[in-house]
Design a protein around this motif. Structure first.
Motif, short mmCIF file in Angstrom:
data_model
loop_
_atom_site.label_atom_id
_atom_site.label_comp_id
_atom_site.label_asym_id
_atom_site.label_seq_id
_atom_site.Cartn_x
_atom_site.Cartn_y
_atom_site.Cartn_z
N TYR A 185 -10.92 -12.73 -5.23
CA TYR A 185 -9.85 -12.17 -5.95
C TYR A 185 -9.71 -13.04 -7.37
O TYR A 185 -9.67 -12.64 -8.52
N PHE A 207 -7.50 -3.39 3.79
CA PHE A 207 -6.19 -3.83 3.74
C PHE A 207 -5.34 -2.55 4.51
O PHE A 207 -4.20 -3.09 5.08
N TYR A 234 -0.11 -11.39 -1.12
CA TYR A 234 -1.13 -10.91 0.24
C TYR A 234 -2.00 -12.13 0.65
O TYR A 234 -2.07 -12.30 1.73
N GLN A 235 -2.32 -13.07 -0.28
CA GLN A 235 -2.94 -14.19 0.13
C GLN A 235 -2.22 -15.44 0.69
O GLN A 235 -2.63 -15.83 1.82
N ALA A 285 -0.19 -10.14 -6.86
CA ALA A 285 -0.54 -9.60 -5.72
C ALA A 285 -1.33 -10.83 -4.71
O ALA A 285 -1.37 -10.77 -3.58
N THR A 286 -2.18 -11.74 -5.59
CA THR A 286 -2.77 -12.76 -4.69
C THR A 286 -1.38 -13.66 -4.02
O THR A 286 -1.85 -14.05 -2.59
N ARG A 314 -14.68 -5.96 -6.64
CA ARG A 314 -13.85 -5.10 -5.86
C ARG A 314 -14.40 -4.35 -4.58
O ARG A 314 -13.91 -4.31 -3.35
N GLU A 367 -6.52 -4.26 -11.02
CA GLU A 367 -7.30 -5.57 -10.02
C GLU A 367 -7.09 -5.11 -8.51
O GLU A 367 -6.51 -4.31 -8.19
N PRO A 368 -8.06 -5.42 -7.85
CA PRO A 368 -9.30 -6.00 -8.39
C PRO A 368 -10.29 -5.10 -9.25
O PRO A 368 -10.13 -3.93 -8.77
N LEU A 371 -12.78 -4.45 -0.92
CA LEU A 371 -12.31 -3.42 -0.34
C LEU A 371 -12.74 -2.91 0.90
O LEU A 371 -12.29 -1.94 1.56
N ARG A 405 -10.62 -11.58 -11.17
CA ARG A 405 -9.50 -11.90 -12.39
C ARG A 405 -9.99 -12.75 -13.42
O ARG A 405 -9.78 -12.64 -14.65
N ARG A 429 -1.78 -4.25 -10.38
CA ARG A 429 -2.01 -5.56 -9.69
C ARG A 429 -2.43 -6.54 -10.69
O ARG A 429 -3.22 -6.31 -11.23
N PHE A 430 -1.81 -7.82 -10.14
CA PHE A 430 -2.36 -8.80 -11.08
C PHE A 430 -2.21 -10.13 -10.22
O PHE A 430 -1.98 -10.25 -8.79
N LYS A 441 2.76 3.19 -6.87
CA LYS A 441 2.73 2.66 -8.47
C LYS A 441 1.51 3.26 -9.20
O LYS A 441 1.60 3.40 -10.19
N GLU A 499 0.97 -1.35 0.05
CA GLU A 499 -0.03 0.20 0.22
C GLU A 499 0.91 1.15 0.15
O GLU A 499 1.84 1.07 0.80
#
Ligand code: TMP
Length: 218
Positions: free
Chosen positions: A69, A160, A103-104, A99-100, A49, A38-39, A53, A73, A95-96, A15, A11
């Motif tokens: 997510y 987030f 983050y996940q 990121a998953t 999204r 994304e999302p 969020l 996608r 993001r694509f 970017k 965050e």
């Protein structure tokens, strides 16, 4: 086929500002560009999204979050990314799939194998040609992101930003590991530098990497 560039980072890494500037530069050079994120990136994924969020959805279970997510996608890839690449465009995506993983998997600690499998279905064989990682200390980035949210009048997309610093530190470590695993695909920019210095280095790198065929489109 076009050329697919994704942009990643914690965050507040800066970017989104850089992608916008880059998109304007490429368009001014006559390069057909599609800017997306994304999302989101299309109406159905934008609805997903909003769920993902919304700070009121703190009870969202990690596995539900992951599936949402992936669903966003899958829709975005089918409806937007594949058609744009097929028409020869340079696609810039905020993001694509990395990121998953960051983050996940690193952030939420979901098994990496599960995430790789879901990503491979959602991406439908479409992977970035280049991924730019804006590396930044999460403490500095979070501070920036929270100030931006306070100043904004739009929806409070801050689920987030409300996570603990330790979560964001795991996400950063995840991104750095992904970059180490894929050195040919990743380009790391120092998110602590000034906007102008980052943009100067970024635009030089991007213009040399975009294939000749795309640079000739006008
Ligand atoms: P952003 O548009 O401000 O970057 O917000 C997107 C948020 O969603 C950000 O906190 C990162 C998070 N995210 C994931 O957790 N997994 C993902 O796969 C993607 C694309 C984003």
């Amino acid at each position: 086929m076009g050329y697919f560039i994704t942009f990643e980072g914690v965050e507040g890494c800066g970017k989104t500002t850089q992608i916008k500037m880059l998109s304007e530069l490429l368009s001014a050079r006559g390069i057909h560009t599609h800017l997306t994120r994304e999302p989101g990136g299309c109406p159905i994924a934008d609805k997903i999204r909003a769920i993902l969020l919304d700070a009121e959805n703190r009870a969202l279970a990690p596995l539900s979050e992951l599936m949402l997510y992936a669903a966003a996608r899958a829709q975005h890839v089918s409806e937007v990314i594949i058609p744009a690449l097929s028409s020869g465009k340079v696609v810039l995506c905020d993001r694509f799939c990395d990121a998953t993983t960051a983050y996940q998997s690193f952030g939420r600690c979901i098994d990496r194998g599960v995430i790789d499998t879901l990503n491979s279905h959602a991406c439908q064989g479409v992977y970035p040609d280049l991924t730019v990682l804006f590396d930044c200390d999460p403490a500095i980035g979070l501070d920036r992101a929270r100030r931006r949210i306070e100043a904004s009048s739009g929806p409070r997309e801050e689920r987030f930003e409300l996570e603990a610093l330790a979560f964001h530190q795991r996400v950063r470590a995840g991104y750095l590991q992904l970059a180490a695993e894929n050195p040919d695909r990743f380009l790391i920019m120092n998110g602590a530098e000034s906007i102008d210095d980052i943009f100067s280095a970024l635009s030089t790198q991007i213009l040399t990497r975009i294939p000749e065929t795309q640079r000739g489109i006008c």
